[in-house]
Design a protein around this motif. Structure first.
Motif, PDB file in Angstrom:
ATOM      1  N   CYS A   1       0.824  -1.211   0.000  1.00 20.88           N
ATOM      2  CA  CYS A   1       0.000   0.000   0.000  1.00 20.88           C
ATOM      3  C   CYS A   1       0.860   1.265   0.000  1.00 20.88           C
ATOM      4  O   CYS A   1       0.469   2.282  -0.593  1.00 20.88           O
TER       5      CYS A   1
ATOM      6  N   VAL B   1       1.613   1.850  -3.515  1.00 19.43           N
ATOM      7  CA  VAL B   1       0.463   2.427  -4.215  1.00 19.43           C
ATOM      8  C   VAL B   1       0.442   3.942  -4.010  1.00 19.43           C
ATOM      9  O   VAL B   1       0.230   4.719  -4.964  1.00 19.43           O
TER      10      VAL B   1
ATOM     11  N   PHE C   1      -1.635   0.950   7.522  1.00 25.01           N
ATOM     12  CA  PHE C   1      -1.633  -0.293   6.747  1.00 25.01           C
ATOM     13  C   PHE C   1      -0.959  -1.396   7.567  1.00 25.01           C
ATOM     14  O   PHE C   1       0.256  -1.546   7.546  1.00 25.01           O
TER      15      PHE C   1
ATOM     16  N   MET D   1      -6.457   0.206   6.466  1.00 27.64           N
ATOM     17  CA  MET D   1      -6.739  -0.951   5.614  1.00 27.64           C
ATOM     18  C   MET D   1      -6.865  -2.176   6.507  1.00 27.64           C
ATOM     19  O   MET D   1      -5.919  -2.558   7.196  1.00 27.64           O
TER      20      MET D   1
ATOM     21  N   LEU E   1     -10.859  -0.600   3.093  1.00 25.27           N
ATOM     22  CA  LEU E   1     -10.334   0.695   3.496  1.00 25.27           C
ATOM     23  C   LEU E   1     -11.458   1.453   4.181  1.00 25.27           C
ATOM     24  O   LEU E   1     -12.552   1.587   3.620  1.00 25.27           O
TER      25      LEU E   1
ATOM     26  N   ALA F   1      -5.898  -5.605  -0.969  1.00 20.21           N
ATOM     27  CA  ALA F   1      -5.628  -4.304  -0.346  1.00 20.21           C
ATOM     28  C   ALA F   1      -5.019  -3.337  -1.364  1.00 20.21           C
ATOM     29  O   ALA F   1      -5.408  -2.165  -1.447  1.00 20.21           O
ATOM     30  N   GLU F   2      -4.068  -3.835  -2.141  1.00 18.47           N
ATOM     31  CA  GLU F   2      -3.435  -3.012  -3.172  1.00 18.47           C
ATOM     32  C   GLU F   2      -4.469  -2.545  -4.201  1.00 18.47           C
ATOM     33  O   GLU F   2      -4.504  -1.363  -4.573  1.00 18.47           O
TER      34      GLU F   2
ATOM     35  N   LEU G   1      -6.943   0.143  -2.623  1.00 20.87           N
ATOM     36  CA  LEU G   1      -6.373   1.480  -2.477  1.00 20.87           C
ATOM     37  C   LEU G   1      -6.130   2.129  -3.831  1.00 20.87           C
ATOM     38  O   LEU G   1      -6.427   3.318  -4.022  1.00 20.87           O
ATOM     39  N   TRP G   2      -5.601   1.365  -4.782  1.00 22.54           N
ATOM     40  CA  TRP G   2      -5.319   1.915  -6.106  1.00 22.54           C
ATOM     41  C   TRP G   2      -6.586   2.420  -6.782  1.00 22.54           C
ATOM     42  O   TRP G   2      -6.587   3.486  -7.426  1.00 22.54           O
TER      43      TRP G   2
END
Length: 322
Positions: free
Chosen positions: A27, A30, A94, A113, A142, A179-180, A183-184
């Motif tokens: 994260c 990101v 995170f 997150m 998130l 998670a990635e 957030l992205w």
């Protein structure tokens, strides 16, 4: 061009990030890729008593030239002063392991997150608890941070499946990717102040505490599915499900629960196998309270592999009182 108006470039939003573990690394990457100015990272020093199988936030900070702190106390006045001096527009957590006090959360809008589909599996070790409870899906969420853990409004979440034989380690890999992705996908809206705010219904799901190695003790009187779920939830690189026999602690490294017919279960009863570890036809099994068995393909004691022959000899000696 004559008369053209040159607009100043928009200032990059500045963030202070509390991060650890693989989710923290991914994260953070990101945020950097999304153009966020990460002014400060707060993380943990690795513990010598822990199996460090995950990526290092400190290593990422060093490679990217990001200032970082490793305070022992998230409630310290020194940390509060450092975060205030960074003048963050946003804060993120995170997989940072400590709760952030109200004084920190008051400095800027803060987002966490969490490794589940909130409101399910709030609290500590959400992936392990989801596997232990036999859930068939989980994910990453998130959400806005509040003093009460995992209670703030949901900003975005991504689901992943939990397959019947997935270990918590395998599920954690999926949750890291989720998670990635989460957030992205939402970061542009978040930076623009247009992030969604969805209800986090705390009447659903529940809170779960942290897990200790002792929680991996097997109760062989339980049905095989429950024993198998425990194994999957704590299988290496976690400490592992274990059973003690004649002063020796045996840890299940790998096991499977196959579909067993009523005839096979009757055969177990006919062999008069007690609940617990057993060796049949040079194979190791775990006999459970419902008559079903786990097929154990890797067993260890004191860090060394235990073969079926070795276990058979030890079981025989224990039965004879030697």
């Amino acid at each position: 061009m004559s008369g053209a108006t040159v607009r100043p470039a928009a200032r990059r939003q500045r963030a202070v990030v509390f991060a650890y573990h693989n989710v923290g690394v991914r994260c953070l990457k990101v945020l950097l890729a999304g153009g966020v100015d990460v002014a400060l990272v707060v993380t943990h020093e690795d513990s010598a008593d822990e199996n460090i199988w995950f990526e290092s936030v400190i290593a990422l900070c060093r490679s990217e030239g990001i200032a970082y702190l490793t305070p022992a106390d998230a409630k310290s006045a020194e940390l509060l002063a450092s975060v205030r001096a960074a003048q963050p527009d946003l804060m993120f957590s995170f997989y940072y392991r400590n709760m952030l006090p109200a004084e920190l959360l008051a400095l800027a809008p803060a987002y966490n997150m969490h490794g589940s589909l909130l409101p399910a599996f709030r609290g500590r070790a959400p992936v392990n608890w989801a596997v232990l409870h036999g859930a068939d899906a989980t994910g990453a969420t998130l959400h806005e941070m509040t003093v009460k853990p995992d209670a703030g409004a949901i900003v975005a979440q991504t689901a992943v499946p939990i397959l019947p034989d997935d270990s918590a380690f395998e599920v954690f890999g999926k949750v890291t990717v989720a998670a990635e992705q989460t957030l992205w996908t939402v970061l542009p809206a978040l930076l623009a102040g247009r992030a969604p705010r969805l209800v986090n219904d705390l009447s659903q799901g529940g809170y779960f505490g942290g897990r200790k190695p002792e929680d991996g003790r097997i109760d062989w009187s339980q049905p095989a599915q429950q024993v198998y779920n425990l194994h999957r939830a704590v299988a290496p690189p976690y400490p592992g499900a274990f059973t003690d026999l004649a002063g020796v602690r045996y840890v299940i490294e790998r096991a499977r629960l196959g579909k067993q017919s009523s005839e096979q279960i009757s055969n177990v009863a006919a062999l008069s196998l007690p609940a617990g570890l057993a060796v049949v036809d040079n194979c190791i099994f775990g006999v459970c309270g419902d008559g079903r068995m786990l097929t154990i393909s890797a067993l260890s004691a004191d860090g060394a592999a235990v073969s079926a022959q070795q276990l058979h000899t030890r079981l025989a000696a224990s039965a004879s009182g030697q």
